[in-house]
Write a protein that holds these residues in place. Structure first.
Motif, PDB file in Angstrom:
ATOM      1  N   ARG A 195       0.822  -1.210   0.000  1.00 26.67           N
ATOM      2  CA  ARG A 195       0.000   0.000   0.000  1.00 26.67           C
ATOM      3  C   ARG A 195       0.857   1.261   0.000  1.00 26.67           C
ATOM      4  O   ARG A 195       0.364   2.345  -0.295  1.00 26.67           O
ATOM      5  CB  ARG A 195      -0.951   0.003   1.195  1.00 26.67           C
ATOM      6  CG  ARG A 195      -0.279   0.004   2.556  1.00 26.67           C
ATOM      7  CD  ARG A 195      -1.328   0.036   3.658  1.00 26.67           C
ATOM      8  NE  ARG A 195      -0.735   0.010   4.985  1.00 26.67           N
ATOM      9  CZ  ARG A 195      -1.426   0.160   6.106  1.00 26.67           C
ATOM     10  NH1 ARG A 195      -2.735   0.352   6.037  1.00 26.67           N
ATOM     11  NH2 ARG A 195      -0.832   0.121   7.276  1.00 26.67           N
ATOM     12  N   THR A 196       2.133   1.129   0.356  1.00 33.43           N
ATOM     13  CA  THR A 196       3.018   2.294   0.318  1.00 33.43           C
ATOM     14  C   THR A 196       3.844   2.347  -0.960  1.00 33.43           C
ATOM     15  O   THR A 196       4.551   3.320  -1.195  1.00 33.43           O
ATOM     16  CB  THR A 196       3.987   2.284   1.518  1.00 33.43           C
ATOM     17  OG1 THR A 196       4.852   1.145   1.417  1.00 33.43           O
ATOM     18  CG2 THR A 196       3.225   2.231   2.826  1.00 33.43           C
ATOM     19  N   GLN A 248       5.129  11.373  -3.399  1.00 36.54           N
ATOM     20  CA  GLN A 248       4.131  10.320  -3.185  1.00 36.54           C
ATOM     21  C   GLN A 248       4.685   9.201  -2.313  1.00 36.54           C
ATOM     22  O   GLN A 248       3.989   8.653  -1.451  1.00 36.54           O
ATOM     23  CB  GLN A 248       3.665   9.753  -4.527  1.00 36.54           C
ATOM     24  CG  GLN A 248       2.465   8.822  -4.418  1.00 36.54           C
ATOM     25  CD  GLN A 248       1.227   9.530  -3.890  1.00 36.54           C
ATOM     26  OE1 GLN A 248       0.752  10.496  -4.478  1.00 36.54           O
ATOM     27  NE2 GLN A 248       0.701   9.055  -2.763  1.00 36.54           N
ATOM     28  N   ILE A 249       5.954   8.848  -2.534  1.00 37.24           N
ATOM     29  CA  ILE A 249       6.594   7.815  -1.705  1.00 37.24           C
ATOM     30  C   ILE A 249       6.627   8.258  -0.245  1.00 37.24           C
ATOM     31  O   ILE A 249       6.266   7.505   0.668  1.00 37.24           O
ATOM     32  CB  ILE A 249       8.025   7.534  -2.218  1.00 37.24           C
ATOM     33  CG1 ILE A 249       7.976   6.819  -3.576  1.00 37.24           C
ATOM     34  CG2 ILE A 249       8.812   6.699  -1.206  1.00 37.24           C
ATOM     35  CD1 ILE A 249       9.320   6.752  -4.275  1.00 37.24           C
ATOM     36  N   LEU A 250       7.048   9.499  -0.023  1.00 37.45           N
ATOM     37  CA  LEU A 250       7.133  10.015   1.349  1.00 37.45           C
ATOM     38  C   LEU A 250       5.743  10.078   1.982  1.00 37.45           C
ATOM     39  O   LEU A 250       5.558   9.691   3.144  1.00 37.45           O
ATOM     40  CB  LEU A 250       7.790  11.393   1.336  1.00 37.45           C
ATOM     41  CG  LEU A 250       7.994  12.068   2.693  1.00 37.45           C
ATOM     42  CD1 LEU A 250       8.846  11.197   3.609  1.00 37.45           C
ATOM     43  CD2 LEU A 250       8.633  13.445   2.512  1.00 37.45           C
ATOM     44  N   TYR A 251       4.774  10.573   1.227  1.00 36.26           N
ATOM     45  CA  TYR A 251       3.400  10.647   1.741  1.00 36.26           C
ATOM     46  C   TYR A 251       2.907   9.266   2.171  1.00 36.26           C
ATOM     47  O   TYR A 251       2.338   9.100   3.260  1.00 36.26           O
ATOM     48  CB  TYR A 251       2.471  11.220   0.672  1.00 36.26           C
ATOM     49  CG  TYR A 251       1.004  11.135   1.042  1.00 36.26           C
ATOM     50  CD1 TYR A 251       0.395  12.141   1.785  1.00 36.26           C
ATOM     51  CD2 TYR A 251       0.243  10.028   0.674  1.00 36.26           C
ATOM     52  CE1 TYR A 251      -0.942  12.052   2.148  1.00 36.26           C
ATOM     53  CE2 TYR A 251      -1.092   9.927   1.028  1.00 36.26           C
ATOM     54  CZ  TYR A 251      -1.680  10.941   1.765  1.00 36.26           C
ATOM     55  OH  TYR A 251      -3.004  10.844   2.127  1.00 36.26           O
ATOM     56  N   ASN A 252       3.106   8.277   1.314  1.00 30.02           N
ATOM     57  CA  ASN A 252       2.606   6.933   1.621  1.00 30.02           C
ATOM     58  C   ASN A 252       3.225   6.382   2.902  1.00 30.02           C
ATOM     59  O   ASN A 252       2.540   5.782   3.736  1.00 30.02           O
ATOM     60  CB  ASN A 252       2.895   5.987   0.457  1.00 30.02           C
ATOM     61  CG  ASN A 252       1.971   6.229  -0.724  1.00 30.02           C
ATOM     62  OD1 ASN A 252       1.134   7.124  -0.689  1.00 30.02           O
ATOM     63  ND2 ASN A 252       2.120   5.449  -1.773  1.00 30.02           N
ATOM     64  N   HIS A 253       4.531   6.568   3.058  1.00 30.97           N
ATOM     65  CA  HIS A 253       5.195   6.009   4.240  1.00 30.97           C
ATOM     66  C   HIS A 253       4.770   6.735   5.523  1.00 30.97           C
ATOM     67  O   HIS A 253       4.636   6.100   6.576  1.00 30.97           O
ATOM     68  CB  HIS A 253       6.714   6.074   4.073  1.00 30.97           C
ATOM     69  CG  HIS A 253       7.258   5.032   3.142  1.00 30.97           C
ATOM     70  ND1 HIS A 253       7.045   3.690   3.339  1.00 30.97           N
ATOM     71  CD2 HIS A 253       7.996   5.136   2.003  1.00 30.97           C
ATOM     72  CE1 HIS A 253       7.628   3.002   2.370  1.00 30.97           C
ATOM     73  NE2 HIS A 253       8.207   3.852   1.547  1.00 30.97           N
ATOM     74  N   ILE A 254       4.571   8.035   5.435  1.00 31.39           N
ATOM     75  CA  ILE A 254       4.119   8.771   6.620  1.00 31.39           C
ATOM     76  C   ILE A 254       2.651   8.456   6.908  1.00 31.39           C
ATOM     77  O   ILE A 254       2.258   8.169   8.043  1.00 31.39           O
ATOM     78  CB  ILE A 254       4.298  10.291   6.420  1.00 31.39           C
ATOM     79  CG1 ILE A 254       5.774  10.635   6.176  1.00 31.39           C
ATOM     80  CG2 ILE A 254       3.766  11.047   7.637  1.00 31.39           C
ATOM     81  CD1 ILE A 254       6.684  10.351   7.331  1.00 31.39           C
TER      82      ILE A 254
END
Length: 683
Positions: free
Chosen positions: A108-109, A259-265
């Motif tokens: 999902r991330t 987007q990668i950073l958003y997903n992980h946070i």
């Protein structure tokens, strides 16, 4: 889903109908929709003026996901929407469970980047891809996701391997549907020279495997592959040498990084208050030039951010200097947890509670003051953040944790002494180097004060072919002069040990070991004579003159014999070239590149010309004629190869892993988009 859930949409539908834009209306939801409710909704929509209403609920979405491999390839996150066993059959579930289980929660991330698309397109075109990137750049994530996609077809088998030898053992010529994922193919933290030599011989089998319908995904850190590439030279895989099947995973757009950073946070374990406190700074983190997806993942894990201030400067530094922060994080762990990390560290291939090095485990226990059972109890606490369970072995969740421990141990000489006494010899030979020897990136340097302890430890290296190769390599390249001379003077029998011969000889650690011993006057005369015989035979019989470029290795051949070798190349080798070229052509392996069969021979011609050995007209004519004959032989082999390839068609279907290039939004769309991707990260 209830009928009343449609109420919020009624005004929108009425406006669309009035504008003539709702001839067909699709109402889609991820909730379950019972048939009577769906029928009532369709009736209501028709009353509002919709001619063709569609109510699509969870059942439709799941059915669409299950039925479309292409959809799953384009949007890997959908694997996480349901039970994996509902997508993969039982056979593949059993074979791939250990590989995929640890990755499914991360889907999902996952953000399919351009590197992801380039990777699968390279596999489609060439049958192989090499993903290059710095630590934490996302190489393994792409490998895991593409492997997941590849495993979907019942005829395909995914094998996650750790070395070229695993491939040679796992390749079955009669099984054309295998997908090989080899993570850190040339070494995880430092270059494994034994892997380089193994790949040099395995690449021909890899080419044959591709012809038989197999596919390959390899990953490597950039600097490790660059070192391997130099050692491989002409033995490298053609698609890697010309970089047609090499993908740099570190090249990310700002949108991809954001987007990668958003997903992980957003999907991480951080509290809502923490996410709110950092929200305004996340765009600056995403803008870091050397942004790393693996470090973004750690920002979403409170285990790695306990001492991190929610300020822009601190967050940016976390991304720019990840090793330093990771070192601080490891040092802040409770001592039993640190002991657990040390236990895994000394077992570089992973710690198996039922099959491990008892001496190494005891050394860690004595060093840290905790019993082995107490240390092992900590593994569960570290699982998911610092450690992962791969089969029965505990390994680091990411190789950068090993890097951090290496830096920590550099500052703790007392621990180094214990590791030299207790660490497995493979760890010492493969991951350590001596102070005063050429610097090897990410290798743990043994201080000169421990030279004597190291000499004793090296002397106890088991007399086994593979470990002898590693020992010779260590002594040739990683040992300082003091360690080398002390070891040879105290344990001269090590010179009599045997290991396999490396091709070409210029890369053979045993001959470099002999040459170094000869420099110090420690090589017995009979061994020097034997080495000289081997070198001469390689040049005259196998056209291997690679060692001529190494002045130190050349000293193994006495001066008069060296002159004689040069003359023999002129008087024996040159006149026999025509017959030798025909012989090479007849025995050529069509899975190899046609010109690769003649590289040694052409290298010998170049060497003879450079030496200028008795270059009369006849010698010059021999060389010109030989080069012309080689060119004709290569053309003939290329024709034979084309004919063979046309007869043996690869009909294995891998189209389901091929993704399509994501369309970039137009500049006007960018301009119109004012909202930050991080606006709702704390919701």
């Amino acid at each position: 889903m209830k009928f009343s859930d449609l109420t919020a949409e009624i005004s929108n539908v009425q406006e669309l109908v009035k504008a003539g834009q709702a001839d067909t209306y699709v109402f889609m939801t991820n909730m379950s929709v019972d048939a009577p409710v769906a029928a009532a909704m369709r009736t209501k929509l028709r009353e509002l003026g919709v001619r063709k209403p569609h109510i699509l609920g969870r059942q439709y979405i799941v059915r669409a996901i299950r039925s479309s491999a292409r959809l799953r390839a384009l949007v890997p996150q959908v694997y996480g929407l349901g039970d994996l066993t509902s997508i993969m059959d039982e056979r593949l579930s059993t074979q791939s469970r250990a590989l995929l289980d640890s990755w499914i929660p991360k889907l999902r991330t996952y953000v399919p980047t351009q590197a992801h698309r380039d990777a699968v397109n390279a596999i489609s075109e060439h049958g192989v891809v090499l993903l290059l990137g710095n630590p934490s750049s996302g190489k393994s994530a792409i490998g895991a996701i593409v492997s997941t996609i590849a495993s979907e077809k019942p005829d395909n088998t995914v094998l996650a391997l750790t070395s070229p030898r695993d491939f040679e053992a796992g390749w079955n010529p009669n099984d054309p549907g295998r997908f090989f994922w080899i993570d850190d193919a040339f070494g995880s933290n430092v270059l494994r020279d034994d892997y380089v030599q193994d790949w040099a011989s395995a690449f021909s089998k890899l080419r044959a495997a591709i012809k038989h319908g197999n596919r390959f995904l390899l990953t490597s850190r950039k600097h490790i592959y660059e070192a391997a590439r130099r050692r491989l030279g002409q033995r490298n895989l053609a698609q890697f040498a010309d970089r047609s099947a090499v993908v740099d995973v570190g090249e990310l757009t700002f949108e991809e990084k954001a987007q990668i950073l958003y997903n992980h946070i957003n999907f991480g374990e951080q509290s809502q208050s923490w996410r709110s406190s950092v929200k305004s700074h996340l765009a600056a983190v995403a803008a870091v030039d050397d942004f790393l997806p693996g470090i973004a993942e750690r920002l979403g894990d409170p285990n790695f951010t306990k001492g991190l201030a929610p300020r822009e400067s601190s967050l940016v530094r976390f991304m720019e200097e990840p090793t330093e922060h990771l070192i601080d994080t490891v040092n802040a762990l409770d001592e039993p947890l640190q002991a657990a990390l040390y236990l895994v560290y000394v077992h570089q291939a992973g710690f198996d509670p039922n099959d491990h090095d008892a001496g190494a485990a005891q050394a860690v226990a004595e060093l840290t003051g905790f019993s082995l059972p107490k240390i092992q109890e900590c593994f569960v606490e570290l699982k998911g953040s610092f450690l992962k369970l791969a089969g029965s072995k505990w390994t680091f969740a990411h190789p950068t944790i090993s890097d951090a421990l290496t830096e920590i141990l550099r500052q703790k000489p007392h621990m180094m002494a214990a590791l030299i006494r207790g660490a497995p010899i493979d760890t010492i030979l493969g991951s350590f180097s001596c102070e005063g020897a050429p610097l090897i990136r990410d290798a743990l340097t043994i201080p000169a004060t421990l030279d004597d302890a190291l000499v004793v430890r090296l002397s106890r290296t088991p007399d086994e072919t593979h470990r002898n190769w590693m020992l010779f390599h260590f002594l040739a390249y990683r040992a300082n002069d003091a360690v080398f001379t002390k070891l040879m003077q105290r344990f001269p029998d090590l010179l009599q040990r045997y290991c396999w011969q490396t091709d070409p000889l210029a890369n053979d650690p045993r001959f470099h070991f002999y040459a170094r011993a000869h420099q110090f006057g420690l090589l017995p005369g009979d061994l020097r004579q034997k080495a000289a015989n081997n070198l001469e035979s390689a040049a005259l019989t196998d056209f291997d003159v690679s060692f001529f470029a190494d002045e130190v290795m050349l000293t193994l051949i006495p001066p008069f014999r060296l002159v004689g070798l040069g003359l023999a190349l002129r008087t024996i080798v040159l006149p026999a070239l025509e017959e030798k070229i025909d012989e090479i052509s007849a025995d050529a392996d069509l899975d190899e590149e046609p010109d690769s069969h003649f590289k040694k021979l052409l290298g010998t011609l170049d060497c003879v010309e450079e030496m200028g050995v008795d270059m009369d007209d006849d010698a010059g004519s021999f060389i010109v004629d030989a080069r012309d004959q080689v060119k004709r032989a290569i053309d003939a082999l290329e024709e034979r190869k084309r004919e063979r390839d046309e007869e043996v068609e690869d009909d294995t279907d891998w189209t389901h892993i091929v993704t399509q290039k994501k369309e970039e939004p137009s500049s006007t769309e960018h301009a119109a988009t004012k909202r930050s991707v991080f606006d709702d990260v704390d919701k």
